[in-house]
Scaffold this motif. Structure first.
Motif, PDB file in Angstrom:
ATOM      1  N   UNK A  96      -1.189 -17.914   2.588  1.00 50.54           N
ATOM      2  CA  UNK A  96      -0.759 -16.871   3.529  1.00 50.54           C
ATOM      3  C   UNK A  96      -0.990 -15.524   2.855  1.00 50.54           C
ATOM      4  N   UNK A  97      -0.934 -14.433   3.603  1.00 50.86           N
ATOM      5  CA  UNK A  97      -1.048 -13.127   2.955  1.00 50.86           C
ATOM      6  C   UNK A  97       0.038 -12.929   1.901  1.00 50.86           C
ATOM      7  N   UNK A  98      -0.334 -12.274   0.811  1.00 47.16           N
ATOM      8  CA  UNK A  98       0.628 -11.968  -0.246  1.00 47.16           C
ATOM      9  C   UNK A  98       1.702 -11.027   0.295  1.00 47.16           C
ATOM     10  N   UNK A  99       2.940 -11.236  -0.149  1.00 48.94           N
ATOM     11  CA  UNK A  99       4.064 -10.389   0.274  1.00 48.94           C
ATOM     12  C   UNK A  99       4.332  -9.369  -0.828  1.00 48.94           C
ATOM     13  N   UNK A 100       4.309  -8.087  -0.456  1.00 48.28           N
ATOM     14  CA  UNK A 100       4.415  -6.987  -1.417  1.00 48.28           C
ATOM     15  C   UNK A 100       5.858  -6.714  -1.821  1.00 48.28           C
ATOM     16  N   UNK A 101       6.003  -6.009  -2.935  1.00 43.70           N
ATOM     17  CA  UNK A 101       7.314  -5.573  -3.406  1.00 43.70           C
ATOM     18  C   UNK A 101       7.993  -4.644  -2.409  1.00 43.70           C
ATOM     19  N   UNK A 102       7.217  -3.917  -1.581  1.00 41.86           N
ATOM     20  CA  UNK A 102       7.825  -2.992  -0.617  1.00 41.86           C
ATOM     21  C   UNK A 102       8.316  -3.704   0.639  1.00 41.86           C
ATOM     22  N   UNK A 103       8.043  -4.984   0.760  1.00 42.87           N
ATOM     23  CA  UNK A 103       8.409  -5.750   1.945  1.00 42.87           C
ATOM     24  C   UNK A 103       9.918  -6.039   1.938  1.00 42.87           C
ATOM     25  N   UNK A 104      10.578  -5.794   3.060  1.00 38.76           N
ATOM     26  CA  UNK A 104      12.042  -5.948   3.117  1.00 38.76           C
ATOM     27  C   UNK A 104      12.486  -7.065   4.047  1.00 38.76           C
ATOM     28  N   UNK A 105      11.590  -7.991   4.378  1.00 40.27           N
ATOM     29  CA  UNK A 105      11.959  -9.061   5.316  1.00 40.27           C
ATOM     30  C   UNK A 105      13.064  -9.962   4.771  1.00 40.27           C
ATOM     31  N   UNK A 106      13.201 -10.026   3.446  1.00 42.58           N
ATOM     32  CA  UNK A 106      14.164 -10.956   2.840  1.00 42.58           C
ATOM     33  C   UNK A 106      15.480 -10.257   2.493  1.00 42.58           C
ATOM     34  N   UNK A 107      15.833  -9.229   3.243  1.00 40.30           N
ATOM     35  CA  UNK A 107      17.065  -8.495   2.948  1.00 40.30           C
ATOM     36  C   UNK A 107      18.285  -9.407   3.031  1.00 40.30           C
ATOM     37  N   UNK A 108      18.368 -10.244   4.059  1.00 37.18           N
ATOM     38  CA  UNK A 108      19.531 -11.138   4.214  1.00 37.18           C
ATOM     39  C   UNK A 108      19.604 -12.132   3.055  1.00 37.18           C
ATOM     40  N   UNK A 109      18.438 -12.643   2.644  1.00 34.83           N
ATOM     41  CA  UNK A 109      18.420 -13.580   1.518  1.00 34.83           C
ATOM     42  C   UNK A 109      18.871 -12.888   0.235  1.00 34.83           C
ATOM     43  N   UNK A 110      18.467 -11.634   0.068  1.00 35.59           N
ATOM     44  CA  UNK A 110      18.875 -10.883  -1.121  1.00 35.59           C
ATOM     45  C   UNK A 110      20.394 -10.702  -1.147  1.00 35.59           C
ATOM     46  N   UNK A 111      20.972 -10.351  -0.009  1.00 36.42           N
ATOM     47  CA  UNK A 111      22.425 -10.158   0.055  1.00 36.42           C
ATOM     48  C   UNK A 111      23.149 -11.455  -0.302  1.00 36.42           C
ATOM     49  N   UNK A 112      22.680 -12.576   0.255  1.00 38.22           N
ATOM     50  CA  UNK A 112      23.325 -13.861  -0.025  1.00 38.22           C
ATOM     51  C   UNK A 112      23.206 -14.227  -1.505  1.00 38.22           C
TER      52      UNK A 112
END
Length: 529
Positions: A96-112
Motif C-alpha cells: 500500500x502507499x507509505x504512510x508519512x509522519x505527518x499523517x494523523x489518521x491514527x490519532x485515536x490509536x495514539x490516544x489509546x
C-alpha cells in the motif's frame, strides 16, 4: 577516479550527489516528487513508483553526467525523510502507499496507546510516531496486513531494493515508538508482544555507517551501478544534512529549510530534557563518534517548504508558467513580490500548522491559521506571512532550548529554502541570530560523506569542509527584530486561544469523511468480502 554516491529521498523531491574521494562534487541531480493527500489529515507516498523509481533515475543521471565508471564507486549512502511506514510483501514490494509522519489518521490509536504508556510511567507518543499507524493499518486493512512480510522506512525500502536486506538505522528506528527501546537500541519485545506486532516483521537495527550489504545483480541492471558495490545503513535526512554543513561548534544551530524545518543545537554542556525535542548524540552511536565532547538536541516543525510549495501550486500558476517558459524560478518571483511588503506583512500572523505540528507543541490536530486578514491584504502579504510564521515557529523552539540550558549563537543554514535571501533575512530578524548559509550542503552530500566515512575514506567531520563553505552571511536588523517580537507575542498567544477550535474542526472533518478516501487502498467493505 574512485567516487561515492549519496541519494536523499525527501517529502517533495529527491536529490543525489556523486563526489570524488578527495571531496570534489562531480555531479548532482534533483527531481520533484509528490506526496498524496487522499483525505484531510492523511499523507501518503508511492514507495516503488516514486521513491525507488526516483532513486534509479537519479543514480543513472549521476553516472551519465560524471562519466565515472560504475566499478569505481566505493560506496553508496541513502538518507530519507522519517519516520514513515512502508509495509512490503514477500517480493519486497509495497502493499500500500507509505504512510508519512505527518499523517494523523491514527490519532485515536495514539490516544489509546498513551493511556497504557501512562500506566507504566513511559513517555507519551506524539503524532509522528509510527507505532499507532501500524496498529491502524492492522485493524483497518486486514487483507494488506496479511500480505505484509516486513515494515521498513523510506531509505530502508530503497536499501532493500538495492541489497535484498532489510535494515533500519537506530535513529530512524526511534520514530517507530513504542516498539523501539532507546536503552538497548533494539526492538522492545514487551511492547511488541503487548500490541501483537511480530518482531520478525521489523527490520534489523544497524548503525548508519555499517556496511550492510552490496548491490545485487538485479539492482545493478536497474540502476546502472556495479553489482557488489558496498551500501551503508543510511541515515535520516536531517542528520545527513546537518553533517553536510560541517558545523561542529558549541552554539551552532543547524537549520534545514526543507519541506519540514529541522534544527539541531550543539552545546559543550549537557542540555536538560525539554518539551520539544530529544538528544541527538546518544552514547555509542555513530553520530556521537562524529562529534566527540559535544552534546546536541534536535527539533522539527511539520511544515516549512511544504507551505511555500502549497502556495506556489495553489496561487502561483503564473509564476510556474514563467519558470517553464523562461527558466526563472517561481519561488524567486514570489519572494520578489513579497519583499515589497513590510516586515509583519501589514499585521498578518500565520500559524504554520498546515500539517499538524511537531515540536514544540506536538499536536497532530493543530491547523493552520492566517490571522489578521483585511481587504487591504493581497497575495504578497500572505506569502510573506507564511515565511514569517515558520520563523516564529523556529523562535518558539529556540526559546525552549534556551530554557533547557543551551546558548544558541549563530544559525548554520542549509536546505532549499536557504537559497532565499528574503526567507533567511526574515529568520535572522525574527530570532536575532546571525546566519551563515552553507553551499553546497544537502542530505545527499551528507549521505555520500557517510559512505566515505564507513569505507575509511573520510576520518572526521572536518573533512566535509572540503566542499561546504559559507556562501553568504545574514545579519539581524535590530529595529526589525523589535517589530517582529511584537508579532511573535501574538503568535504565541494565538495557538493557546484557538487550539480547542482547531481540534473541533479536525473532528468535524473526520465526521464528514464517511465516504471512501481518494486512495488506491481498498475500502474495509471491499477487504471484508
Amino acid at each position: 577516479m574512485r567516487a561515492l554516491i549519496g541519494v536523499d529521498i525527501g517529502t517533495q523531491g529527491s536529490k543525489g550527489a556523486l563526489i570524488s574521494e578527495s571531496g570534489h562534487v562531480l555531479a548532482t541531480h534533483s527531481i520533484e516528487q509528490t506526496m498524496t493527500i487522499p483525505r484531510p489529515g492523511w499523507a501518503e507516498h508511492d514507495a516503488d513508483g516514486v521513491w525507488w523509481a526516483g532513486f534509479v533515475e537519479i543514480v543513472r543521471t549521476l553516472l551519465l553526467r560524471s562519466q565515472v565508471d560504475p566499478e569505481q564507486i566505493s560506496g553508496i549512502g541513502v538518507s530519507s525523510l522519517m519516520p514513515v511506514m512502508v509495509p512490503v510483501d514477500s517480493d519486497g514490494r509495497a502493499v500500500r502507499p507509505a504512510i508519512s509522519y505527518t499523517d494523523s489518521r491514527a490519532h485515536a490509536e495514539m490516544i489509546a496507546m498513551n493511556v497504557e504508556l501512562a500506566d507504566v510511567g513511559e513517555t507519551p507518543l506524539v503524532g509522528h510516531d509510527i507505532g499507532p499507524k501500524m496498529i491502524w493499518f492492522r485493524d483497518h486493512e486486514p487483507v494488506n496486513w496479511r500480505r505484509t512480510r516486513m515494515f521498513t522506512g523510506a531509505q530502508g525500502h530503497v536499501i532493500a531494493r538495492l541489497t535484498g536486506r532489510y535494515v533500519i538505522d537506530s535513529i530512524t528506528a526511534s520514530g517507530m515508538r513504542p516498539f523501539f527501546d532507546f536503552k538497548t537500541r533494539d526492538w522492545d519485545v514487551l511492547h511488541c508482544d503487548r500490541h501483537d506486532i511480530p518482531i520478525a516483521m521489523l527490520p534489523e537495527v544497524v548503525e548508519m555507517t555499517d556496511v550492510i550489504g552490496a548491490v545485487t545483480e538485479e539492482a545493478a541492471a536497474e540502476t546502472g551501478l556495479a553489482a557488489g558495490t558496498p551500501v551503508i545503513g543510511g541515515a535520516t535526512d536531517f542528520i545527513a544534512e546537518l553533517i553536510s554543513t560541517g558545523a561542529d561548534q558549541p552554539g551552532d544551530v543547524v537549520v534545514s529549510y526543507g519541506t519540514t524545518l529541522c534544527l539541531g543545537v550543539f552545546s559543550r554542556q549537557p542540555i536538560a530534557p525539554w518539551p520539544g525535542g530529544g538528544s541527538m548524540l546518544r552514547a555509542g552511536s555513530d553520530l556521537a563518534r562524529l562529534y566527540p565532547d559535544l552534546h546536541a538536541v534536535g527539533a522539527g516543525m511539520a511544515t516549512s517548504g511544504a507551505l511555500t510549495r502549497w502556495f506556489r501550486d495553489q496561487f502561483g500558476q503564473g509564476e510556474r508558467r514563467v519558470e517553464q517558459e523562461l527558466g526563472i524560478n517561481a519561488y524567486s518571483l514570489l519572494a520578489l513580490e513579497a519583499e515589497a511588503t513590510p516586515p509583519g506583512a501589514d499585521g498578518l500572523v500565520v500559524l504554520p500548522y498546515f500539517g499538524g505540528e511537531r515540536t514544540p507543541i506536538y499536536d497532530d490536530q493543530a491547523r493552520g491559521v492566517i490571522f489578521g486578514l483585511t481587504l487591504s491584504h493581497g497575495r504578497a502579504h500572505i506569502y510573506r506571512a507564511l515565511l514569517e510564521g515558520v520563523a516564529y515557529g523556529l523562535q518558539h523552539n529556540l526559546d525552549l532550548i534556551r530554557e533547557a540550558g543551551a546558548s544558541p549563537r549563530r544559525i548554520v543554514a542549509t536546505g532549499g529554502g536557504s537559497r532565499s535571501a528574503l526567507w533567511t533575512q526574515i529568520v535572522s530578524d525574527v530570532t536575532g541570530l546571525p546566519q551563515e548559509v552553507i553551499a553546497p550542503s544537502n542530505a545527499a552530500l551528507g549521505a555520500a560523506f557517510l559512505a566515505g566515512y564507513a569505507r575509511g575514506i573520510f576520518r572526521h567531520i572536518g573533512d566535509v569542509r572540503q566542499w561546504a563553505q559559507a556562501e553568504r552571511e545574514v545579519r539581524p536588523r535590530d529595529e526589525v527584530h523589535s517589530l517582529y517580537q511584537r508579532h511573535y507575542a501574538v503568535y504565541r498567544r494565538l495557538y493557546e486561544r484557538t487550539k480547542e477550535e482547531m481540534h473541533e474542526l479536525a473532528g468535524l472533518s473526520d465526521v464528514a469523511l464517511d465516504a471512501p478516501p481518494r486512495s488506491a487502498v481498498p475500502s474495509l467493505a471491499t477487504q471484508a468480502m
